[in-house]
Design an enzyme around this catalytic site. Structure first.
Site, short mmCIF file in Angstrom:
data_model
loop_
_atom_site.label_atom_id
_atom_site.label_comp_id
_atom_site.label_asym_id
_atom_site.label_seq_id
_atom_site.Cartn_x
_atom_site.Cartn_y
_atom_site.Cartn_z
N PRO A 97 -3.96 -24.03 -54.62
CA PRO A 97 -3.80 -25.37 -53.73
C PRO A 97 -4.90 -25.04 -52.52
O PRO A 97 -5.03 -24.04 -51.95
CB PRO A 97 -2.39 -25.42 -53.36
CG PRO A 97 -1.83 -24.15 -53.54
CD PRO A 97 -2.74 -23.26 -54.75
N GLY A 101 -4.26 -21.18 -47.40
CA GLY A 101 -4.09 -19.78 -47.04
C GLY A 101 -3.89 -18.95 -48.27
O GLY A 101 -3.75 -17.56 -47.98
N LEU A 102 -3.99 -19.50 -49.64
CA LEU A 102 -4.17 -18.45 -50.67
C LEU A 102 -5.57 -18.08 -51.01
O LEU A 102 -5.64 -17.68 -52.30
CB LEU A 102 -3.42 -19.43 -51.68
CG LEU A 102 -1.93 -19.68 -51.50
CD1 LEU A 102 -1.34 -20.06 -52.55
CD2 LEU A 102 -1.16 -18.52 -51.16
N GLY A 103 -6.69 -18.18 -50.22
CA GLY A 103 -7.77 -17.84 -50.50
C GLY A 103 -8.63 -18.62 -51.60
O GLY A 103 -9.45 -18.12 -52.08
N SER A 105 -11.00 -20.68 -51.28
CA SER A 105 -12.29 -21.19 -50.86
C SER A 105 -13.25 -19.83 -51.28
O SER A 105 -14.21 -19.70 -51.90
CB SER A 105 -12.84 -21.53 -49.37
OG SER A 105 -12.49 -20.51 -48.58
N ALA A 106 -12.61 -18.70 -50.88
CA ALA A 106 -13.17 -17.23 -51.16
C ALA A 106 -13.22 -16.92 -52.54
O ALA A 106 -14.28 -16.61 -53.27
CB ALA A 106 -12.48 -16.24 -50.36
N ALA A 107 -12.06 -17.52 -53.29
CA ALA A 107 -12.22 -17.17 -54.84
C ALA A 107 -13.13 -18.12 -55.66
O ALA A 107 -13.84 -17.49 -56.46
CB ALA A 107 -10.80 -17.58 -55.51
N ASP A 148 -10.66 -12.01 -47.60
CA ASP A 148 -10.49 -13.02 -48.79
C ASP A 148 -11.57 -12.69 -49.75
O ASP A 148 -11.22 -12.62 -51.16
CB ASP A 148 -10.47 -14.40 -48.25
CG ASP A 148 -9.18 -14.79 -47.48
OD1 ASP A 148 -8.52 -13.94 -47.12
OD2 ASP A 148 -8.85 -16.08 -47.47
O1 PMV Z 1 -4.58 -17.66 -44.28
P1 PMV Z 1 -5.78 -17.27 -44.07
O2 PMV Z 1 -6.63 -17.16 -45.33
O3 PMV Z 1 -6.68 -18.05 -43.26
O4 PMV Z 1 -5.99 -15.85 -43.46
C1 PMV Z 1 -6.10 -15.66 -41.97
C2 PMV Z 1 -5.79 -14.18 -41.88
C3 PMV Z 1 -6.29 -14.00 -40.43
O5 PMV Z 1 -5.89 -12.58 -40.31
C4 PMV Z 1 -5.32 -14.61 -39.41
C5 PMV Z 1 -7.63 -13.93 -40.31
C6 PMV Z 1 -8.85 -13.20 -40.65
O6 PMV Z 1 -9.82 -13.69 -40.58
O7 PMV Z 1 -8.37 -11.95 -41.27
#
Ligand code: PMV
Length: 317
Positions: A97, A101-103, A105-107, A148
């Site tokens: 999704p 926060g599950l990465g 865009s990086a994947a 990520d």
């Molecule tokens: O949920 P995400 O993938 O945006 O993770 C953020 C993780 C942080 O430690 C808050 C920021 C970072 O760049 O590591």
């Protein structure tokens, strides 16, 4: 002649250490069995990006939707390096999704780098794939810790420290994790700045929290290595307490976390930037995981069961 290559890369959950990792502490991150797939096809001149799941589309001459800017940079860099008069079409499909926060865009960036380079006949090492994906990510996240694109490239579980690199952690057992999405999300940069302000406002109070946050990751990595999931669960609970102290939890996250613990999770915490986004619950078996998933759903969250994926970026047959 046109070449078609498909590459994929996994998403991630942060098991411990988010936010602390921004300030030089280690973080424990796990690649998950949900992937982004990018198909690259060389064709005449034109350059096109299609992401139908995200409802995004771009081709040369059209306005660029902002979320596609990292992909455009990757394409430009690799076309420049290939120095061939070809065009490219890439198509993105993701099981992750977006913006949760599950990465995701990086994947996508990592899979795109791998598929496009291969389609253009450029051999990239894992390091080079990571570097280009990280550079692309920097367009959208101004100060990413880099974790990520790294985990999407290498897979497995890693303990990562900014500026120092990572060590792979061999998990003695397959951790079962239930992710619960709250349904809303704040930009990572906003949450990182919030923590930064608090850290500066209360340096003496915050320093021991950051020390604890870092040490917790070292102990969590060891617990996973020896397969002590009960201990890992306890450390996740402590980690959530520390993150609450940093001001990045929300009432909805707390609600889902308490529901997951009551349903039998070994431990639960918010994961990623907080302020919404996702929580994770560590479970000892599938039956508990199903119970936890139902509890998250009843609490108004969107559950997703994930497992460790030891493979990072890969070319698909
Ligand atoms: O949920 P995400 O993938 O945006 O993770 C953020 C993780 C942080 O430690 C808050 C920021 C970072 O760049 O590591």
């Amino acid at each position: 002649m046109s070449f078609k290559v498909v590459a994929s890369a996994p998403g991630k959950v942060i098991l411990t250490g988010e936010h602390f990792v921004v300030h030089g502490e280690p973080s424990l991150v796990m690649a998950i069995d949900k992937r982004a797939y990018v198909e690259a096809v060389t064709e005449e001149r034109k350059v096109r990006i299609e992401a139908p799941d995200l409802n995004l589309y771009w081709e040369e001459g059209l306005d660029l939707p902002k979320p596609l800017a990292p992909l455009k940079l990757i394409l430009e860099r690799l076309l420049e390096e290939a120095a061939k008069p070809v065009g490219l079409r890439i198509k993105v499909r993701s099981e992750l999704p977006p913006s949760s926060g599950l990465g995701s865009s990086a994947a996508i960036a990592v899979a795109a780098t791998a598929s496009v380079s291969k389609a253009l006949g450029i051999e990239l090492t894992e390091d080079e794939i990571f570097e280009l994906a990280l550079e692309a990510e920097k367009i959208v996240h101004l100060n990413p810790s880099g974790v990520d694109p790294l985990i999407s490239t290498v897979g497995g579980v890693i303990a990562y420290r900014r500026g120092e690199g990572y060590v792979a952690v061999e998990a003695a057992v397959q951790p079962i994790v239930v992710v619960g999405f709250t349904g809303s999300r704040k930009p990572t940069g906003v949450m990182v700045r919030k923590v930064e302000r608090l850290r500066k406002a209360h340096p003496e109070v915050m320093a021991p929290l950051f020390h604890a946050g870092g040490h917790l990751t070292i102990e969590a990595a060891e617990a996973l290595r020896i397969g002590d999931l009960k201990r890992l669960g306890e450390l996740l609970d402590i980690n959530h307490g520390l993150l609450s102290a940093l001001g990045v939890s929300t009432r909805k996250l707390d609600k889902l976390i308490y529901l997951a613990r009551r349903a039998g999770a070994l431990g639960a915490k918010l994961t990623g930037a907080g302020g919404g986004g996702c929580m994770i619950a560590l479970c000892s078996n599938e039956v508990t995981a199903d119970r936890v998933a139902r509890a998250i759903e009843r609490g108004g969250g969107q559950p997703l069961k994930v497992k460790l994926d030891n493979q990072g970026v890969r070319l698909e047959k």
